[in-house]
Design a protein around this motif. Sequence first.
Motif, short mmCIF file in Angstrom:
data_model
loop_
_atom_site.label_atom_id
_atom_site.label_comp_id
_atom_site.label_asym_id
_atom_site.label_seq_id
_atom_site.Cartn_x
_atom_site.Cartn_y
_atom_site.Cartn_z
N GLU A 265 -6.18 2.77 2.25
CA GLU A 265 -5.26 1.97 3.05
C GLU A 265 -3.83 2.48 2.85
O GLU A 265 -3.43 2.79 1.73
CB GLU A 265 -5.35 0.50 2.61
CG GLU A 265 -4.54 -0.43 3.48
CD GLU A 265 -4.12 -1.72 2.75
OE1 GLU A 265 -4.48 -1.91 1.58
OE2 GLU A 265 -3.39 -2.49 3.40
N TYR A 266 -3.07 2.58 3.96
CA TYR A 266 -1.66 2.94 3.83
C TYR A 266 -0.90 2.40 5.02
O TYR A 266 -1.50 2.06 6.05
CB TYR A 266 -1.48 4.46 3.70
CG TYR A 266 -1.87 5.26 4.91
CD1 TYR A 266 -3.18 5.68 5.11
CD2 TYR A 266 -0.91 5.63 5.86
CE1 TYR A 266 -3.53 6.43 6.22
CE2 TYR A 266 -1.26 6.39 6.97
CZ TYR A 266 -2.56 6.78 7.15
OH TYR A 266 -2.91 7.53 8.25
N PRO B 203 0.83 -1.21 0.00
CA PRO B 203 0.00 0.00 0.00
C PRO B 203 0.87 1.26 0.00
O PRO B 203 2.06 1.19 0.27
CB PRO B 203 -0.79 -0.12 1.31
CG PRO B 203 0.02 -1.01 2.19
CD PRO B 203 0.85 -1.90 1.30
#
Length: 334
Positions: A308-309, A23
């Motif tokens: 998302e990260y 991600p």
Amino acid sequence: MVSGVDSGADERLPDWVIWRQRPFPDANLLLIDGREPALVDSGFVGHAQRTAEWVRAHSGNLTRVVNTHWHADHVGGNGLLQAGGAGIAAGAPDADAIARRDPGCCAAEYLDQPVAPYTVDEPLDDGQLLRLGDADWEVLHTPGHTPGHVALWQPEERLLVVGDALSDYDVGWVNLALDGPDAATTAVASLQRLADLEPRVLLPAHGPIPAEPTAAFAAALRRGRRLVDDPDGAIWYGARRIFAFALMIRGGISADEVESYLLARAWLVDAAALLRRTPETLAAELIDTMIRSGAVVVRDNRLHAAAEYSPVMPETLQAPFPRAWPAPAGRRGL
Ligand SMILES: [Zn+2]
């Protein structure tokens, strides 16, 4: 640990290509194993250690890191991997700018995206053959997302590494302020050149490996032509991507500080001029539209990216901008 799942036995890839989706703020990991192990792109500086550990776990001594382009999510591990003995290869225009420590390098300062210092050992030209692993790959200069962007083509396996030229879901954003009004047209021409190769497998730097390369190209070309027809839309698209990245690497930005953060950014000021707005108006509109679309969420009086990260430790953002990088120690060559 690197989050994500290794390609493992992805039947589309030969066993000497090891791929892991990551991600933001990191580009995907792509290792080409063999006698000259090579890593394509090296992630964000905040995760350089993890990137190096992943490489060590999957291969012997890395011969090369090849950068598809110099954005912070692609070159952040360069410095560490170079210190470990790997050579860095990158498109010739980027290599020259890095060698003279041009303040525009990596668009790091412009985008406010830190990169640890590195040098380029091997400038790459269009059409050049590179030995990566045990196979020959052709370098394709594919400007658009950045002027120095390169893709990599392995004709026997019909593998195409496309960096940020496209992903399964989109075309790479273009920077009309930095790269001029023709950047989107240039990106479409590069996409068409890549599509014409009719690859069996497309390896993008973000998101999954597309199930159908032809469909991914068709979607990216459609999106790319829309950027050509709608320059304002292209500027908005870039601004949203840059702002989301800023929120990710900072673990969000306080609602009280976000406007002043944006107003201090060169990219925001340039985008406002192209959109015929004041920076203040654009900052307010950008925040507002991204909250309304759900791309930004407000939690505990902080704005966060909704996508998302992987979180980044704040101390890793302290890397100096290229204008303050130490002079290169001299090219070692490969
Ligand atoms: Zn990029």
